[in-house]
Design an enzyme around this catalytic site. Structure first.
Site, mmCIF file in Angstrom:
data_model
loop_
_atom_site.group_PDB
_atom_site.id
_atom_site.type_symbol
_atom_site.label_atom_id
_atom_site.label_comp_id
_atom_site.label_asym_id
_atom_site.label_seq_id
_atom_site.Cartn_x
_atom_site.Cartn_y
_atom_site.Cartn_z
ATOM 1 N N SER A 40 0.858 -1.177 0.000
ATOM 2 C CA SER A 40 0.000 0.000 0.000
ATOM 3 C C SER A 40 0.895 1.228 0.000
ATOM 4 O O SER A 40 1.858 1.293 0.775
ATOM 5 C CB SER A 40 -0.909 -0.009 1.239
ATOM 6 O OG SER A 40 -1.885 1.006 1.122
ATOM 7 N N GLU A 41 0.572 2.196 -0.854
ATOM 8 C CA GLU A 41 1.507 3.309 -1.094
ATOM 9 C C GLU A 41 1.797 4.126 0.161
ATOM 10 O O GLU A 41 2.819 4.801 0.239
ATOM 11 C CB GLU A 41 0.968 4.217 -2.204
ATOM 12 C CG GLU A 41 -0.289 4.990 -1.801
ATOM 13 C CD GLU A 41 -0.928 5.709 -2.980
ATOM 14 O OE1 GLU A 41 -0.599 5.406 -4.131
ATOM 15 O OE2 GLU A 41 -1.769 6.589 -2.735
ATOM 16 N N ASN A 42 0.893 4.071 1.152
ATOM 17 C CA ASN A 42 1.130 4.833 2.371
ATOM 18 C C ASN A 42 2.047 4.100 3.348
ATOM 19 O O ASN A 42 2.052 4.415 4.533
ATOM 20 C CB ASN A 42 -0.186 5.230 3.043
ATOM 21 C CG ASN A 42 -1.081 4.054 3.350
ATOM 22 O OD1 ASN A 42 -1.137 3.098 2.583
ATOM 23 N ND2 ASN A 42 -1.779 4.109 4.458
ATOM 24 N N SER B 144 8.449 4.014 0.418
ATOM 25 C CA SER B 144 7.347 3.351 -0.269
ATOM 26 C C SER B 144 7.389 3.623 -1.770
ATOM 27 O O SER B 144 7.203 2.717 -2.592
ATOM 28 C CB SER B 144 6.014 3.835 0.307
ATOM 29 O OG SER B 144 4.937 3.175 -0.314
#
Lengths: 224, 221
Positions: free
Chosen positions: A48-50, A90
């Site tokens: 997940s990009e976060n 990330s």
């Protein structure tokens, strides 16, 4: 049309093509459903990009942790082996080619692999790109999932994109409600079609030129 | 004795002047420094350049800055929120300048500033409207665009735990942009849930070392 896949069935079909050990990022919207349909004997790591690697299913109602949410702001769980990190790391994973598959929705894809999925040029909304351009350009493979045509029946798989691009020559495969289509150096190759249609029917819904794989199959998915 | 603990939110943001570049941590509403933003909105500085992934998605925090007329330019990847209509209205009236940046490019522009790198080449956004006007250059047969670093005068961030040297840890996915923004500014100010004695944080577990942090302020329970 009989046999047409719904959105969850498209997600199911795409999930069957994720391989053991791959790291996969799921874009906002339709793609998030893909994590529910990976075969149970296959271990896929979702990014997940976060700043999350290795998230699991949604927590049970009442057990949500407000400090643990994905890029869609939805509560998640972490699997044993998960890792948390900051945004620069990330996106280094994404931009540095460490993520195997990025699953994205689309407005349009073109036979040269161009993708348009972030901006409608009517100027009514402030343009919002998020991580789409990084994911389109940085992941080793981009799988697009979308309805084959727009709501008014217009083709969305085109010779050239008409909308502002998200990325150039980045799309590896397209999963629609009618077909599974790979892209190679010459353009689009149909790998699977739903029962009851011929290549000519699919071509009539598609602006880009389609070729049929010699070993093509019927596209089907369980009832979901 | 080194002591970076500020006595109040108002004291922590006391010197953020008109025209400052302010980096703001958080992602959607995860780990946003909402209380620092409220304290800043009360001071009503003018013409700030605000750099953040997205405007706040509730009435606290950045929306208060917008409504107080503090922001002259917004640099972000996702300018959508319940207050989007207001942002679009401000842009339409020429009262707010908007620069949309791909999320990874935004993180790297700030990280670069923190690492003393004036800019970098990336493939992200090549061939898109966001590459227009930027230097293009080929490396190994691939086209890249040049992106400038973004240096902040101040960064406002949210962390879980701090000590008096400014070492920080984060909870879960609330980390996101916070450590990145902390690196990119001259003065980084953290709102934290808990302050512990020096030595109570395992040195191997520190995420943002205190060198990147000037002030910490503990939120009321």
């Amino acid at each position: 049309m009989p046999g047409k896949l719904n959105r969850l069935q498209i997600a199911w079909r795409l999930a069957q093509d994720l391989l053991e050990g791959q790291v996969v990022n799921l874009g906002a919207g339709m793609p998030l459903a893909v994590s529910n349909f990976v075969p149970p004997d296959r271990e896929v790591i979702f990014h997940s990009e976060n700043g999350i690697l290795g998230f699991g299913p949604r927590p049970e109602a009442g057990k949500e942790n407000r400090n643990l949410r994905n890029a869609g702001n939805i509560p998640i769980t972490l699997l044993p082996g998960a890792a948390l990190f900051h945004h620069a790391d990330s996106f280094a994973m994404i931009r540095g080619g460490h993520v195997d598959v990025s699953v994205l929705g689309a407005y349009e894809v073109a036979e040269n692999g161009d993708l348009a999925n972030w901006m409608l040029p009517d100027g009514s909304r402030a343009p919002a790109v998020g991580g789409a351009m990084d994911l389109a350009t940085g992941a080793k493979q981009v799988f697009v999932m979308m309805e084959h045509c727009s709501k008014d029946g217009a083709p969305r798989i085109l010779k050239h994109c008409t909308l502002p691009l998200t990325g150039q020559a980045c799309v590896s495969a397209v999963y629609t409600d009618h077909a599974v289509i790979d892209r190679d150096a010459e353009g689009f190759v149909v790998r699977e079609m739903i029962e009851g249609i011929q290549l000519a029917d699919l071509q009539a819904m598609t602006s880009a030129n389609l070729r049929l794989a010699s070993d093509w199959k019927i596209l089907s998915a369980p009832e979901i | 004795m080194i002591d970076k603990i500020a006595p109040s939110l108002a004291e922590a943001v006391r010197d953020i002047a008109d025209g400052s570049v302010v980096l703001i941590g958080g992602f959607i509403d995860q780990g946003t420094p909402d209380r620092l933003l409220e304290a800043l909105a009360e001071r009503k500085p003018r013409n700030l350049t605000v750099v953040a992934n997205n405007p706040s998605v509730n009435k606290r925090g950045m929306e208060m800055l917008l409504r107080a007329g503090c922001i002259g330019k917004l640099v972000c990847s996702f300018p959508r929120s319940p207050s989007s209509d207001y942002i679009e209205q401000l842009i339409g009236e020429g009262k707010l300048e908007l620069e949309v940046v791909p999320q990874g490019t935004l993180a790297e522009r700030v990280r670069s500033a923190g690492a003393g790198i004036p800019g970098f080449y990336t493939r992200t956004a090549v061939g898109t409207p966001l590459a227009e006007g930027k230097e293009h250059r080929e490396f190994n047969g691939e086209t890249y665009i040049f992106e400038n670093a973004i240096r902040g005068d101040f960064a406002l961030i949210n962390a879980e735990r701090a000590d008096r040297w400014g070492n920080l840890t984060y909870a879960g996915s609330l980390r996101n942009f916070n450590p990145v923004m902390a690196m990119g500014a001259r003065v980084t100010i953290a709102q934290v849930r808990e302050i512990v004695p020096a030595g109570a944080i395992d040195p191997a577990a520190v995420v943002t070392p205190g060198i990147f942090v000037k002030r910490v302020v503990k939120l009321e329970d």
